[in-house]
Design a protein around this motif. Structure first.
Motif, PDB file in Angstrom:
ATOM      1  N   LEU A   1       0.827  -1.212   0.000  1.00 30.61           N
ATOM      2  CA  LEU A   1       0.000   0.000   0.000  1.00 30.61           C
ATOM      3  C   LEU A   1       0.861   1.262   0.000  1.00 30.61           C
ATOM      4  CD1 LEU A   1      -2.824  -1.025   2.522  1.00 30.61           C
ATOM      5  CD2 LEU A   1      -2.970  -0.847   0.026  1.00 30.61           C
ATOM      6  N   LEU A   2       1.906   1.264   0.827  1.00 35.34           N
ATOM      7  CA  LEU A   2       2.783   2.437   0.869  1.00 35.34           C
ATOM      8  C   LEU A   2       3.541   2.612  -0.439  1.00 35.34           C
ATOM      9  CD1 LEU A   2       4.235   2.165   4.496  1.00 35.34           C
ATOM     10  CD2 LEU A   2       2.487   3.741   3.649  1.00 35.34           C
TER      11      LEU A   2
ATOM     12  N   ALA B   1       2.103   6.541  -6.794  1.00 39.64           N
ATOM     13  CA  ALA B   1       1.067   7.436  -7.332  1.00 39.64           C
ATOM     14  C   ALA B   1       1.420   8.894  -7.075  1.00 39.64           C
ATOM     15  CB  ALA B   1      -0.283   7.092  -6.696  1.00 39.64           C
ATOM     16  N   GLY B   2       1.962   9.185  -5.872  1.00 40.88           N
ATOM     17  CA  GLY B   2       2.356  10.566  -5.583  1.00 40.88           C
ATOM     18  C   GLY B   2       3.492  11.039  -6.475  1.00 40.88           C
TER      19      GLY B   2
ATOM     20  N   ALA C   1       2.466   1.663  -3.389  1.00 40.63           N
ATOM     21  CA  ALA C   1       1.500   2.156  -4.374  1.00 40.63           C
ATOM     22  C   ALA C   1       1.216   3.643  -4.165  1.00 40.63           C
ATOM     23  CB  ALA C   1       0.214   1.350  -4.281  1.00 40.63           C
ATOM     24  N   ALA C   2       1.048   4.050  -2.885  1.00 46.67           N
ATOM     25  CA  ALA C   2       0.782   5.458  -2.600  1.00 46.67           C
ATOM     26  C   ALA C   2       1.974   6.326  -2.990  1.00 46.67           C
ATOM     27  CB  ALA C   2       0.468   5.636  -1.112  1.00 46.67           C
ATOM     28  N   GLY C   3       3.174   5.857  -2.675  1.00 46.96           N
ATOM     29  CA  GLY C   3       4.357   6.619  -3.048  1.00 46.96           C
ATOM     30  C   GLY C   3       4.535   6.719  -4.551  1.00 46.96           C
TER      31      GLY C   3
END
Length: 202
Positions: free
Chosen positions: A31-32, A38-39, A34-36
């Motif tokens: 999850l982290l 995407a950011g 993927a979030a990183g």
């Protein structure tokens, strides 16, 4: 440990916690990541120049936050996280120690259980009485129908390690197997050397 001295692999006394941690940390890492990703993609303009120039909290986010259901959803999410955290902590404290185990393998003949302490106390007392052993502990692990006897002995260095290993297996372990009528009882013997020798002679 078999009936001969050999090196022992590490034993996980909290297998449930290990499995839970592995899956939890793997999911959190995904999850982290993927979030990183995407950011980073957003910052590089992969989603368009307009989205690249947007602030983290703009008017559209503020409009959503003003809705009554938003904070209800935040509270519900916080409650779910708290419940998951409590469940995770409970798993951390759960070991593979057995409180009791089955003596009767054939369930058609009935069910007979025995408290593990009845065996472990006798084994630890016998091993602790051996010359060259400073302290001894024993515990049962595994499953009720396939228990494992774990013996840990702290040695004071006055007797050879191999000699004590053979005596523990041929003495206390053999006595436990005989008393339980379980000649194939799985056993693990761990020997540790004390950091300091005691001067008293037994």
């Amino acid at each position: 440990m078999a009936d001969s001295t050999s090196a022992l692999p590490a034993v996980d006394r909290f297998p449930g916690a290990t499995r839970r941690n592995r899956w939890t940390l793997s999911l959190l890492g995904i999850l982290l990541l993927a979030a990183g990703g995407a950011g980073a993609a957003l910052g590089l303009g992969a989603f368009g120049a307009r989205n690249k120039a947007r602030t983290v909290i703009d008017t559209s986010v503020q409009d959503v936050a003003d809705r009554w259901w938003f904070w209800v959803a935040v509270a519900a999410l916080g409650l779910l996280i708290a419940l998951f955290a409590l469940s995770w902590l409970r798993v951390q404290l759960r070991s593979n120690r057995l409180g009791s185990f089955d003596l009767e393998v054939d369930r058609s003949r009935g069910e007979t259980t025995l408290a593990s302490s009845a065996v472990t106390d006798a084994v630890s007392d016998e091993v602790a009485a051996y010359r060259g052993v400073r302290q001894a502990t024993a515990r049962m692990s595994g499953s009720p129908d396939a228990p494992t006897l774990n013996v840990t002995a702290t040695l004071d260095g006055r007797r050879p390690t191999g000699e004590l290993a053979d005596r523990i297996v041929g003495g206390a372990v053999a006595h436990a197997r005989q008393a339980l009528d379980m000649p194939q009882l799985a056993t693990r013997v761990e020997l540790r050397l004390a950091s300091r020798r005691r001067r008293n002679v037994r």
